[in-house]
Enzyme design. Structure first.
Site, PDB file in Angstrom:
ATOM      1  N   GLU A  42      40.899  34.333  36.746  1.00  0.00           N
ATOM      2  CA  GLU A  42      39.846  34.548  37.230  1.00  0.00           C
ATOM      3  C   GLU A  42      38.884  35.340  36.713  1.00  0.00           C
ATOM      4  O   GLU A  42      39.138  36.277  36.391  1.00  0.00           O
ATOM      5  CB  GLU A  42      40.067  34.792  38.822  1.00  0.00           C
ATOM      6  CG  GLU A  42      38.953  34.803  39.747  1.00  0.00           C
ATOM      7  CD  GLU A  42      39.072  35.270  41.092  1.00  0.00           C
ATOM      8  OE1 GLU A  42      40.094  36.110  41.220  1.00  0.00           O
ATOM      9  OE2 GLU A  42      38.093  35.038  41.949  1.00  0.00           O
ATOM     10  N   ARG A 278      55.952  39.335  35.432  1.00  0.00           N
ATOM     11  CA  ARG A 278      54.972  39.982  35.121  1.00  0.00           C
ATOM     12  C   ARG A 278      55.539  41.233  34.102  1.00  0.00           C
ATOM     13  O   ARG A 278      56.458  41.814  34.568  1.00  0.00           O
ATOM     14  CB  ARG A 278      53.974  40.389  36.041  1.00  0.00           C
ATOM     15  CG  ARG A 278      54.367  41.578  37.014  1.00  0.00           C
ATOM     16  CD  ARG A 278      53.441  42.063  37.842  1.00  0.00           C
ATOM     17  NE  ARG A 278      52.767  41.133  38.725  1.00  0.00           N
ATOM     18  CZ  ARG A 278      51.485  40.867  38.545  1.00  0.00           C
ATOM     19  NH1 ARG A 278      50.698  41.546  37.867  1.00  0.00           N
ATOM     20  NH2 ARG A 278      50.958  40.051  39.661  1.00  0.00           N
ATOM     21  N   LYS A 288      44.771  45.442  39.099  1.00  0.00           N
ATOM     22  CA  LYS A 288      43.410  45.296  38.593  1.00  0.00           C
ATOM     23  C   LYS A 288      42.646  46.446  39.592  1.00  0.00           C
ATOM     24  O   LYS A 288      41.738  46.915  39.122  1.00  0.00           O
ATOM     25  CB  LYS A 288      42.951  43.829  38.788  1.00  0.00           C
ATOM     26  CG  LYS A 288      41.700  43.552  38.003  1.00  0.00           C
ATOM     27  CD  LYS A 288      41.456  42.011  38.748  1.00  0.00           C
ATOM     28  CE  LYS A 288      41.930  40.931  37.587  1.00  0.00           C
ATOM     29  NZ  LYS A 288      41.533  39.518  38.021  1.00  0.00           N
TER      30      LYS A 288
END
Length: 577
Positions: A42, A278, A288
């Site tokens: 994104e 991850r 983030k």
RNA sequence: UGCCUCUUGGUGUAACGGUAGCACAACUGACUCUGGAUCAGUUUGUCCAGGUUCGAAUCCUGGAGAGGCAACCA
């Protein structure tokens, strides 16, 4: 950029479970002759090394199976998306060395089709417009251990729903007033099946489509559609999406019923999602939100601060893309939650730079050394090897004279036996130049050494002992008359603890390493003035790898970022006693 | 006290019923004009308890621990 150029049989390397999965699908003929993957960021933030793992996987698998990997911006929520992020994402992926070719897409490319699918779901009674407020819905949805309660709007006739959906699209409702939900199963133990939202209203302009739409599809609806429309065969994502998989499959099933799956090689392409763990790395944070907080609060200089785990940060630090890729290959793909020791990343960086970085001499913490049996103004030249790992890199001339700078840590007044450097009465090799015997030193009232004195053996010019006797220590130096003072930034780990996320009650910002950046001035051999980012990092002999900062360096006046230190086994001996 | 997933040296991983291997780290030693690099070697591991089997890290049962899921985020 082929990684398999060593001649080793590809089958010899162990296959992780996703590679095995793809291989089985290929063998079963389910891919229509072409493996298609995708990397779907994104555009609302910067890519970090965790994304690099996904990029290496997505592009790597496509390459390995002779397929293609699509770069697709998953821009379904205009709230925080921008072209700046989109452009940086592309730059970072290119820097890593991957190429999406013609296959650049955007979720926004499919908004018309997605809406069309939404209308058809409404027409077949599989979706409805719900006017429950978010608070009311929260109560209706229930909790994982208890079933939910149906929305009062659940059984609205399709024609009414269709009219309302069109009103939603036409902007007749306020943001949040209603949403489109799939009608699935309010009693499902999987929360994502309890009539999930398909479309919500958001009047913020989209960074590409402006105000064309005021309704936007949710990830769970959009992602499987994007994958299916692009003929993606293998859709790989991180573990937290595992519980979304049944919904992904539900949407693909609906598309199948609508005859919307693409065909390739006579095979109907049904995309499938699988999940992997991850990447976590010690001494840093990867979220983030936390990275953004460091930037916003000015605790780092920006997203590209060389201490950040962002790809632009690592790049600015001087980490070679090859090293990042080698690291990603090395950590492997599994479903275990894990934290990789940052030392493994640093090791990959050193491994790469050791092979490629030209050697230069620079002194970080200087103390004057005087060669007393050399006349003032007398100078000599010696040949210095540019890279002992690469004979083709050749040699260069380095000048020296009566006064030099040497490293403060390379002298001890009263050294332990294992110390092989300067101290009164001991002989060392001044790298590339000559043998030098220390005869004395001066110090100030605080006991700080201010000058080291001694004599050189002119017959050893070039570094060779004329009688062949062994000299244990070799130290680096800079010629005082010609040395250049250049700024250096000594970077270290961003956090002082292994896992800054460990304690949710402790503010992670308190755990920042106060010594993660130290500014200094290095006294450098003149050749270093020509260092430029395009040539990559250089090794300051015996100190570490240093990279000209791409932003703060000026032509002829580089500012060096320390990329990594060299392994220092003396530090261990000294520490251990 | 729901559903899903996971558990192999210090860390990251491999072994697809058949000798628990690799990388990083650590430790020895050799070599070296970087106490770097390189080379040789050493140490450390299958979460627990049962079961199946000639044989289990692997299959079965039960337990323990870890993670994920209750945004109109992705």
């Amino acid at each position: 950029m082929s990684e398999n150029d060593t001649g080793a049989a590809p089958s010899a390397a162990p296959k992780h479970f996703l590679e095995q999965w793809i291989e089985d699908d290929v063998a079963a003929g389910r891919t229509g002759g072409k493996v298609v993957t995708r990397f779907p960021p994104e555009p609302n933030g910067y890519l970090h090394i965790g994304h690099a793992k996904a990029i290496c996987l997505d592009f790597g698998m496509a390459e390995k199976f002779g397929g293609e990997c699509h770069l697709r911006l998953d821009d379904t929520n205009p709230t925080k998306e921008s072209d700046e992020f989109a452009e940086n994402i592309k730059e970072d992926i290119r820097w890593l060395g991957f190429d999406w070719g013609e296959h650049f897409y955007s979720a926004a490319d499919y908004f018309d089709t997605m809406y069309e699918i939404a209308e058809r779901l409404v027409q077949t009674g599989r979706a409805y417009v719900c006017f429950l407020s978010q608070e009311e819905w929260k109560k209706h949805r229930g909790i994982p251990t208890e079933p939910g309660i149906p929305s009062p709007w659940r059984d609205t006739p399709p024609e009414e729903n269709l009219a309302r959906l069109r009103d939603m699209k036409a902007g007749k409702y306020k943001d949040g007033e209603c949403c489109l939900r799939a009608k699935i199963d309010m009693a499902s133990p999987n929360i994502h099946f309890r009539d999930p939202v398909l479309y919500r209203i958001n009047r913020l302009p989209h960074y590409h489509l402006g105000t064309k739409w005021c309704i936007y599809p949710m990830y769970d609806f959009a992602h499987p559609i994007e994958d299916a429309l692009e003929g993606v065969t293998h859709s790989m994502c991180t573990l937290e999406f595992e519980v979304h998989r049944p919904l992904y499959d539900w949407v693909v099933d609906r598309m199948d019923e609508m005859g919307m799956l693409v065909e390739r090689g006579g095979v109907k392409i049904r995309p499938h999602q699988r999940e992997f763990s991850r990447l976590g790395i010690s001494y840093t944070v990867m979220s983030k939100r936390k990275l953004a907080e460091l930037v916003e609060k000015g605790l780092v200089s920006g997203w590209d601060d060389p201490r950040m785990p962002t790809l632009c940060g690592l790049r600015r630090r001087g980490y070679p893309a090859r090293a990042v890729r080698a690291f990603c290959e090395g950590v492997g793909i599994t479903k275990f939650i894990s934290t990789t020791d940052v030392g493994i990343l640093e090791s990959a960086v050193r491994d790469e730079l050791n092979k490629s970085a030209p050697r230069r001499m620079a002194v970080l913490d200087p103390v004057k050394l005087v060669i007393e049996n050399m006349a003032p103004g007398e100078t000599h030249e010696c040949d210095a090897v540019n890279n002992p790992e690469d004979p083709a890199a050749g040699t260069r001339k380095v000048r020296f004279g009566r006064e030099l700078w040497v490293e403060r840590a390379d002298f001890m007044k009263d050294p332990p036996k294992k110390f092989h450097r300067l101290s009164p009465g001991r002989e060392v090799r001044l790298k590339y130049a000559c043998l030098f015997t220390c005869t004395g030193f001066s110090e100030d009232e605080n006991g700080n050494v201010t000058e080291i004195r001694g004599t050189w053996d002119p017959a050893s010019l070039g570094g060779n002992a004329p009688d062949g006797h062994a000299v244990r220590g070799t130290i680096h130096w800079a010629d005082a008359a010609t040395a250049l003072a250049l700024p250096v930034r000594l970077y270290d780990r961003l956090f002082s603890v292994e896992n800054p996320d460990a304690d949710p009650d402790r503010d992670f910002k308190e755990l920042l390493n106060p010594e993660s950046r130290k500014d200094a001035t290095a006294l450098c051999e003149p050749a270093l003035a020509a260092a430029v980012p395009a040539d990559g990092a250089v090794q300051f002999e015996r100190l570490g790898y240093f990279f000209p900062d791409p932003i703060d360096s000026k032509p002829g006046a580089p500012v060096f970022n320390r990329t990594a230190t060299l392994r220092d086994s003396w530090a261990k001996i000294a520490k251990g006693g």
